[in-house]
Write a protein that holds these residues in place. Structure first.
Motif, PDB file in Angstrom:
ATOM      1  N   MET A 116       3.035 -30.408  82.777  1.00  0.00           N
ATOM      2  CA  MET A 116       2.301 -31.088  83.820  1.00  0.00           C
ATOM      3  C   MET A 116       2.453 -32.598  83.640  1.00  0.00           C
ATOM      4  N   ALA A 117       2.723 -33.283  84.744  1.00  0.00           N
ATOM      5  CA  ALA A 117       2.877 -34.738  84.694  1.00  0.00           C
ATOM      6  C   ALA A 117       1.516 -35.403  84.487  1.00  0.00           C
ATOM      7  N   THR A 118       1.553 -36.511  83.796  1.00  0.00           N
ATOM      8  CA  THR A 118       0.314 -37.253  83.566  1.00  0.00           C
ATOM      9  C   THR A 118      -0.135 -37.934  84.860  1.00  0.00           C
ATOM     10  N   PRO A 119      -1.436 -37.996  85.124  1.00  0.00           N
ATOM     11  CA  PRO A 119      -1.906 -38.607  86.378  1.00  0.00           C
ATOM     12  C   PRO A 119      -2.000 -40.130  86.314  1.00  0.00           C
ATOM     13  N   TYR A 120      -1.648 -40.740  85.193  1.00  0.00           N
ATOM     14  CA  TYR A 120      -1.779 -42.186  85.039  1.00  0.00           C
ATOM     15  C   TYR A 120      -0.415 -42.834  84.860  1.00  0.00           C
ATOM     16  N   ALA A 121      -0.286 -44.045  85.425  1.00  0.00           N
ATOM     17  CA  ALA A 121       0.988 -44.755  85.294  1.00  0.00           C
ATOM     18  C   ALA A 121       0.767 -46.255  85.400  1.00  0.00           C
ATOM     19  N   PHE A 122       1.645 -46.987  84.762  1.00  0.00           N
ATOM     20  CA  PHE A 122       1.767 -48.419  84.973  1.00  0.00           C
ATOM     21  C   PHE A 122       3.035 -48.593  85.796  1.00  0.00           C
ATOM     22  N   ALA A 123       2.952 -49.340  86.887  1.00  0.00           N
ATOM     23  CA  ALA A 123       4.102 -49.491  87.779  1.00  0.00           C
ATOM     24  C   ALA A 123       4.416 -50.963  88.008  1.00  0.00           C
ATOM     25  N   THR A 124       5.694 -51.234  88.238  1.00  0.00           N
ATOM     26  CA  THR A 124       6.138 -52.580  88.571  1.00  0.00           C
ATOM     27  C   THR A 124       7.250 -52.470  89.607  1.00  0.00           C
ATOM     28  N   LEU A 125       7.554 -53.591  90.246  1.00  0.00           N
ATOM     29  CA  LEU A 125       8.585 -53.645  91.279  1.00  0.00           C
ATOM     30  C   LEU A 125       9.628 -54.675  90.882  1.00  0.00           C
ATOM     31  N   VAL A 126      10.891 -54.277  90.929  1.00  0.00           N
ATOM     32  CA  VAL A 126      11.995 -55.184  90.633  1.00  0.00           C
ATOM     33  C   VAL A 126      12.846 -55.303  91.895  1.00  0.00           C
ATOM     34  N   THR A 127      12.893 -56.521  92.460  1.00  0.00           N
ATOM     35  CA  THR A 127      13.639 -56.735  93.701  1.00  0.00           C
ATOM     36  C   THR A 127      14.878 -57.605  93.505  1.00  0.00           C
ATOM     37  N   SER A 128      15.065 -58.121  92.302  1.00  0.00           N
ATOM     38  CA  SER A 128      16.283 -58.886  92.003  1.00  0.00           C
ATOM     39  C   SER A 128      16.520 -58.853  90.500  1.00  0.00           C
ATOM     40  N   ASP A 129      17.736 -59.192  90.106  1.00  0.00           N
ATOM     41  CA  ASP A 129      18.074 -59.187  88.682  1.00  0.00           C
ATOM     42  C   ASP A 129      17.245 -60.199  87.890  1.00  0.00           C
ATOM     43  N   SER A 130      16.741 -61.221  88.559  1.00  0.00           N
ATOM     44  CA  SER A 130      15.943 -62.226  87.848  1.00  0.00           C
ATOM     45  C   SER A 130      14.601 -61.660  87.363  1.00  0.00           C
ATOM     46  N   TYR A 131      14.168 -60.524  87.936  1.00  0.00           N
ATOM     47  CA  TYR A 131      12.926 -59.889  87.489  1.00  0.00           C
ATOM     48  C   TYR A 131      13.143 -58.956  86.301  1.00  0.00           C
ATOM     49  N   LEU A 132      14.387 -58.684  85.945  1.00  0.00           N
ATOM     50  CA  LEU A 132      14.692 -57.747  84.866  1.00  0.00           C
ATOM     51  C   LEU A 132      14.037 -58.131  83.532  1.00  0.00           C
ATOM     52  N   PRO A 133      14.131 -59.382  83.073  1.00  0.00           N
ATOM     53  CA  PRO A 133      13.487 -59.717  81.790  1.00  0.00           C
ATOM     54  C   PRO A 133      11.976 -59.459  81.790  1.00  0.00           C
ATOM     55  N   GLY A 134      11.316 -59.754  82.885  1.00  0.00           N
ATOM     56  CA  GLY A 134       9.872 -59.516  82.968  1.00  0.00           C
ATOM     57  C   GLY A 134       9.531 -58.042  82.928  1.00  0.00           C
ATOM     58  N   ALA A 135      10.318 -57.228  83.629  1.00  0.00           N
ATOM     59  CA  ALA A 135      10.081 -55.781  83.625  1.00  0.00           C
ATOM     60  C   ALA A 135      10.297 -55.202  82.234  1.00  0.00           C
ATOM     61  N   LEU A 136      11.336 -55.671  81.547  1.00  0.00           N
ATOM     62  CA  LEU A 136      11.598 -55.188  80.191  1.00  0.00           C
ATOM     63  C   LEU A 136      10.500 -55.625  79.222  1.00  0.00           C
ATOM     64  N   ALA A 137      10.006 -56.843  79.388  1.00  0.00           N
ATOM     65  CA  ALA A 137       8.910 -57.329  78.540  1.00  0.00           C
ATOM     66  C   ALA A 137       7.640 -56.524  78.796  1.00  0.00           C
ATOM     67  N   LEU A 138       7.391 -56.198  80.060  1.00  0.00           N
ATOM     68  CA  LEU A 138       6.202 -55.415  80.416  1.00  0.00           C
ATOM     69  C   LEU A 138       6.225 -54.048  79.737  1.00  0.00           C
ATOM     70  N   VAL A 139       7.321 -53.328  79.874  1.00  0.00           N
ATOM     71  CA  VAL A 139       7.373 -51.985  79.300  1.00  0.00           C
ATOM     72  C   VAL A 139       7.331 -52.047  77.773  1.00  0.00           C
ATOM     73  N   ALA A 140       7.934 -53.049  77.170  1.00  0.00           N
ATOM     74  CA  ALA A 140       7.882 -53.192  75.710  1.00  0.00           C
ATOM     75  C   ALA A 140       6.454 -53.470  75.247  1.00  0.00           C
ATOM     76  N   ALA A 141       5.740 -54.322  75.960  1.00  0.00           N
ATOM     77  CA  ALA A 141       4.354 -54.627  75.599  1.00  0.00           C
ATOM     78  C   ALA A 141       3.466 -53.394  75.730  1.00  0.00           C
ATOM     79  N   LEU A 142       3.663 -52.623  76.782  1.00  0.00           N
ATOM     80  CA  LEU A 142       2.876 -51.396  76.947  1.00  0.00           C
ATOM     81  C   LEU A 142       3.119 -50.424  75.801  1.00  0.00           C
ATOM     82  N   ARG A 143       4.350 -50.299  75.404  1.00  0.00           N
ATOM     83  CA  ARG A 143       4.676 -49.395  74.288  1.00  0.00           C
ATOM     84  C   ARG A 143       4.092 -49.915  72.964  1.00  0.00           C
TER      85      ARG A 143
END
Length: 96
Positions: A1-28
């Motif tokens: 069963m999938a978990t009902p909770y999630a952290f989500a982000t939106l990436v609309t250009s390559d310039s957002y990639l470092p921020g998205a990677l930092a976000l997921v690393a911080a969550l972990r």
């Protein structure tokens, strides 16, 4: 069963990639896996616009996020609907 909770982000250009990677690393870093009470299990979700993000960036996102979903670009011709959000957008110029 999938978990009902999630952290989500939106990436609309390559310039957002470092921020998205930092976000997921911080969550972990700050949330143990498997979760320990009172923490709950969650997934990491990245919404990405394939039309504006390089395929290599998307491949990297797929390696670090639990779920990567492609979404379409939604464009707004004017800022009228942004005004509905209220005071957060006081910096926008007046609508004629």
């Amino acid at each position: 069963m999938a978990t009902p909770y999630a952290f989500a982000t939106l990436v609309t250009s390559d310039s957002y990639l470092p921020g998205a990677l930092a976000l997921v690393a911080a969550l972990r870093d700050i949330h143990p896996s498997p979760s320990q009470s009172p923490e709950v299990d969650f997934q990491t979700v990245c919404l990405v616009t394939p039309e504006t993000v390089d395929v290599n960036s998307i491949r990297l996102l797929r390696k670090v996020f639990n779920v990567v979903l492609g979404v379409e670009i939604i464009e707004q011709e004017d800022d009228k609907n942004l005004r509905l959000l209220g005071e957060s957008f006081e910096w926008l110029p007046p609508i004629d």
